[in-house]
Enzyme design. Structure first.
Site, PDB file in Angstrom:
ATOM      1  N   LYS A   1       0.836  -1.202   0.000  1.00 36.55           N
ATOM      2  CA  LYS A   1       0.000   0.000   0.000  1.00 36.55           C
ATOM      3  C   LYS A   1       0.871   1.253   0.000  1.00 36.55           C
ATOM      4  O   LYS A   1       0.690   2.156  -0.804  1.00 36.55           O
ATOM      5  CB  LYS A   1      -0.906  -0.060   1.237  1.00 36.55           C
ATOM      6  CG  LYS A   1      -1.874   1.061   1.372  1.00 36.55           C
ATOM      7  CD  LYS A   1      -2.826   0.774   2.533  1.00 36.55           C
ATOM      8  CE  LYS A   1      -3.629   1.998   2.892  1.00 36.55           C
ATOM      9  NZ  LYS A   1      -4.564   1.746   4.004  1.00 36.55           N
TER      10      LYS A   1
ATOM     11  N   GLU B   1      10.480  -4.637   4.582  1.00 36.16           N
ATOM     12  CA  GLU B   1      10.573  -6.041   4.159  1.00 36.16           C
ATOM     13  C   GLU B   1      10.263  -6.174   2.663  1.00 36.16           C
ATOM     14  O   GLU B   1      10.963  -6.852   1.925  1.00 36.16           O
ATOM     15  CB  GLU B   1       9.582  -6.903   4.951  1.00 36.16           C
ATOM     16  CG  GLU B   1       9.910  -7.057   6.427  1.00 36.16           C
ATOM     17  CD  GLU B   1       9.295  -5.958   7.287  1.00 36.16           C
ATOM     18  OE1 GLU B   1       8.932  -4.885   6.743  1.00 36.16           O
ATOM     19  OE2 GLU B   1       9.194  -6.171   8.506  1.00 36.16           O
TER      20      GLU B   1
ATOM     21  N   GLY C   1      -4.965  -2.360   5.295  1.00 35.67           N
ATOM     22  CA  GLY C   1      -4.163  -3.486   4.801  1.00 35.67           C
ATOM     23  C   GLY C   1      -4.828  -4.836   5.027  1.00 35.67           C
ATOM     24  O   GLY C   1      -4.974  -5.639   4.106  1.00 35.67           O
ATOM     25  N   ARG C   2      -5.263  -5.082   6.256  1.00 33.53           N
ATOM     26  CA  ARG C   2      -5.827  -6.403   6.571  1.00 33.53           C
ATOM     27  C   ARG C   2      -7.234  -6.584   6.028  1.00 33.53           C
ATOM     28  O   ARG C   2      -7.826  -7.648   6.181  1.00 33.53           O
ATOM     29  CB  ARG C   2      -5.778  -6.647   8.078  1.00 33.53           C
ATOM     30  CG  ARG C   2      -6.454  -5.577   8.910  1.00 33.53           C
ATOM     31  CD  ARG C   2      -6.088  -5.716  10.391  1.00 33.53           C
ATOM     32  NE  ARG C   2      -6.577  -4.605  11.203  1.00 33.53           N
ATOM     33  CZ  ARG C   2      -5.955  -3.449  11.353  1.00 33.53           C
ATOM     34  NH1 ARG C   2      -4.823  -3.226  10.714  1.00 33.53           N
ATOM     35  NH2 ARG C   2      -6.457  -2.509  12.134  1.00 33.53           N
TER      36      ARG C   2
ATOM     37  N   GLU D   1      -4.919  -7.600  15.067  1.00 35.13           N
ATOM     38  CA  GLU D   1      -4.409  -6.268  14.742  1.00 35.13           C
ATOM     39  C   GLU D   1      -5.552  -5.239  14.852  1.00 35.13           C
ATOM     40  O   GLU D   1      -5.327  -4.073  15.150  1.00 35.13           O
ATOM     41  CB  GLU D   1      -3.794  -6.242  13.341  1.00 35.13           C
ATOM     42  CG  GLU D   1      -2.842  -5.074  13.141  1.00 35.13           C
ATOM     43  CD  GLU D   1      -1.972  -5.211  11.900  1.00 35.13           C
ATOM     44  OE1 GLU D   1      -0.755  -4.998  12.005  1.00 35.13           O
ATOM     45  OE2 GLU D   1      -2.509  -5.511  10.829  1.00 35.13           O
TER      46      GLU D   1
ATOM     47  N   HIS E   1      -5.205 -34.515  17.127  1.00 35.12           N
ATOM     48  CA  HIS E   1      -4.114 -35.394  17.576  1.00 35.12           C
ATOM     49  C   HIS E   1      -2.994 -34.574  18.200  1.00 35.12           C
ATOM     50  O   HIS E   1      -1.875 -35.063  18.342  1.00 35.12           O
ATOM     51  CB  HIS E   1      -3.593 -36.214  16.393  1.00 35.12           C
ATOM     52  CG  HIS E   1      -4.615 -37.164  15.888  1.00 35.12           C
ATOM     53  ND1 HIS E   1      -4.658 -38.490  16.252  1.00 35.12           N
ATOM     54  CD2 HIS E   1      -5.698 -36.966  15.090  1.00 35.12           C
ATOM     55  CE1 HIS E   1      -5.697 -39.074  15.679  1.00 35.12           C
ATOM     56  NE2 HIS E   1      -6.345 -38.167  14.966  1.00 35.12           N
TER      57      HIS E   1
ATOM     58  N   LYS F   1       9.166  -1.377  14.752  1.00 43.02           N
ATOM     59  CA  LYS F   1       9.693  -1.001  13.430  1.00 43.02           C
ATOM     60  C   LYS F   1      10.737   0.094  13.558  1.00 43.02           C
ATOM     61  O   LYS F   1      11.812   0.027  12.963  1.00 43.02           O
ATOM     62  CB  LYS F   1       8.549  -0.445  12.563  1.00 43.02           C
ATOM     63  CG  LYS F   1       7.801  -1.440  11.747  1.00 43.02           C
ATOM     64  CD  LYS F   1       7.061  -0.673  10.643  1.00 43.02           C
ATOM     65  CE  LYS F   1       5.648  -1.097  10.493  1.00 43.02           C
ATOM     66  NZ  LYS F   1       4.845  -0.270   9.618  1.00 43.02           N
TER      67      LYS F   1
END
Ligand code: G6Q
Length: 538
Positions: A203, A209, A264-265, A350, A381, A501
């Site tokens: 965005k 990263e 973003g999410r 978030e 399991h 950050k």
């Protein structure tokens, strides 16, 4: 909220019902499952195996109304800046609005823009899928690598995997997010640069990263193809930031736009879904949008007591704030939904991992739970032991499908038998009397008793189609909104990710500079950095 009569009524009610057992609730009311099952779009929610009564739901709905859920929902759908700390509209619902609908933001209708970008995405996706879009040396694209992180990664990665049976198998997709070089290394290892397309999804187009990985991808490409002009054929961008895209060297003609009113999410159905669209094709992507839209309409219109996202949110509040549950498990009984819990982790944690209200006052109740899960039956399991017999209360959503993606022997019957068995076992357990009657030796009875009364929601859908995936995502998006409204927090910012950050940016030169810098951190961080520097020396 906690000072309102509605909240107090819930607290009083909780004192009366907290010890009720699901065994009794079901025994007393043969119509319980029928009255606590809601259908909307393609989804069925059976919430009867929860520790609540009809009165609980009535009181939770009253609390939601008091908190202004309806008003906030309308504000969201109409483009009001409900993300107050960033002064932004929250309009992911516009991403799936039909052509002809009108949603204004900043004085302009955003719906035509959305459809314009969708059209561009569709032409591009078709060109890649058909082989019409060529790499620099004239070869068609066989590998698509999305480079993005957080909201620019988890959604498309989850949806790609969820819809794998619908994908064009000749195209392989990869998703690179981690700044750890192993991620881009593995995504490119064995790939042919001449046949690889990178979709750089960011965005802001400034994320450390993503830009780091995109630069490495460009070097990988150029080390093979040599000519910088090849970037044009092998890189496209998805962003709101044309300037940075151009600065990186990607032609803005190959940029797919989205807008600051898409968080973003909440963005996987925007251009951030480009890699997904390349995989499944524009038509199925549109079917997914239709699924999202169907649940948007349901959420907006259905009465709260028959409203699937609102009920999921309110039931979650009931456990979170009254029973003190700290986590929420999401257990999809579908192999292709392996990444769905991780996607929901971001969406939920978030959004609602907040400690102050919209006004900046401390929240006086517990907010978002820890969300986790893996596909059934694997979890059975592993950690289901704790769900059945541990000391913690872990509310769980079970998601299952009537039809499998592949009819392989009797696998689906076995899978679904487990699906139904687990919620039954969690709710009703096994009493000491039942254990003894089975001939279990007395000394083992406590170990082999299941207390039951462990709450679950069951969500059933016909099959994991693109449309149903859209419905599931919108359901959880609106669940998150519902809870955020009750808690009075801003579900749409994420300031909590900033501190780490900025500290990392400060530490980078401390790790890499030749001169030993004076370290001004605490004694632990100083010592750890010194140890790293020592090991880094050639
Ligand atoms: C999501 C967050 C966050 C964001 C990433 C990537 O809601 O804002 O996960 O999506 O930090 O940001 P960019 O898309 O700007 O690279």
């Amino acid at each position: 909220m906690s000072g309102t009569p509605e909240w107090q009524a819930l607290a009083d009610h909780f004192a009366k019902v907290r010890d009720m057992h699901l065994r009794d609730l079901f025994a007393e009311d043969p119509g319980r499952a029928a009255s606590m099952t809601v259908e909307a779009a393609d989804l069925v929610l059976d919430y009867s195996k929860n520790r609540l009564t009809g009165e609980t739901v009535r009181l939770l709905v009253a609390a939601a109304e008091r908190a202004g859920l309806r008003e906030r929902t309308e504000e969201m759908f109409s483009g009001r800046h409900i993300n107050v700390t960033e002064d932004r509209a929250v309009l992911h619902v516009a991403l799936r609005a039909p052509e002809g609908a009108r949603i204004d933001e900043g004085g302009a209708d955003v719906v035509p823009e959305v459809h314009k970008v969708l059209e561009r995405m569709a032409s591009f996706a078709d060109a890649v899928r058909s082989g019409q879009w060529r790499g620099f040396t004239g070869k068609p694209i066989k590998r698509v690598v999305n480079i993005g992180i957080g909201g620019s990664d988890l959604g498309p990665a989850m949806a790609y995997e969820a819809l794998l049976p619908y994908s064009q198998r000749a195209l392989s997709l990869g998703f690179v997010s981690n700044v750890d070089g192993s991620d881009i290394w593995e995504a490119t290892a064995g790939s042919d640069p001449e046949e690889t397309l990178f979709v750089v999804s960011s965005k802001t187009f400034t994320t450390l990263e993503t830009i780091g990985n995109a630069k490495t991808a460009r070097e990988w490409l150029l080390s093979s193809l040599g000519d910088p002009a090849s970037v044009r054929n092998h890189f496209v961008a998805v962003s709101t930031n044309a300037k940075q895209v151009a600065a990186f060297g990607i032609d803005t003609a190959n940029m797919f736009e989205f807008w600051d009113w898409v968080g973003g999410r909440y963005s996987f159905d925007s251009a951030i879904g480009l890699s997904l669209m390349i995989s499944v094709g524009p038509e199925l992507f549109r079917q997914m949008l239709a699924g999202l839209r169907a649940v948007d309409e349901h959420f907006r219109e259905a009465p709260l007591e028959r409203n699937i996202p609102a009920l999921l949110g309110l039931i979650g509040v009931w456990y979170n704030d009254f029973f003190g549950a700290e986590t929420q498990a999401v257990l999809p009984y579908d192999h292709y939904l392996a990444k769905f819990p991780a996607y929901l982790q971001q969406l939920d944690m978030e959004s609602n991992g907040k400690r102050v209200t919209l006004d900046g006052e401390p929240v006086d109740m517990a907010t978002g739970p820890v969300v986790w899960g893996t596909p059934g039956t694997n979890g059975q399991h592993a950690y289901y032991q704790l769900l059945h017999q541990g000391t913690r209360l872990v509310p769980a959503d079970f998601i299952g499908f009537l039809r499998p993606a592949h009819r392989v022997g009797n696998h689906h019957d076995l899978l679904m038998a487990n699906f139904f068995a687990q919620t039954e076992a969690l709710a009703f357990g096994k009493t000491p009397e039942q254990a003894s009657a089975e001939g279990i030796p007395e000394r083992l009875v406590p170990h082999r008793t299941f207390p039951g009364n462990r709450p679950t929601n069951t969500i059933l859908a016909p099959e994991l189609s693109p449309r149903v995936l859209g419905e599931l995502v919108a359901t959880y998006e609106h669940k998150v909104l519902t809870q955020g409204v009750i808690w009075g927090i801003n579900s749409f910012d994420q300031w909590g990710v900033e501190l780490g950050k900025s500290l990392a940016l400060r530490i980078v030169p401390e790790l890499t500079s030749e001169a030993a810098p004076e370290l001004g951190h605490d004694s632990s961080t100083n010592a750890l950095i010194a140890r790293y520097r020592a090991a880094r020396r050639p």
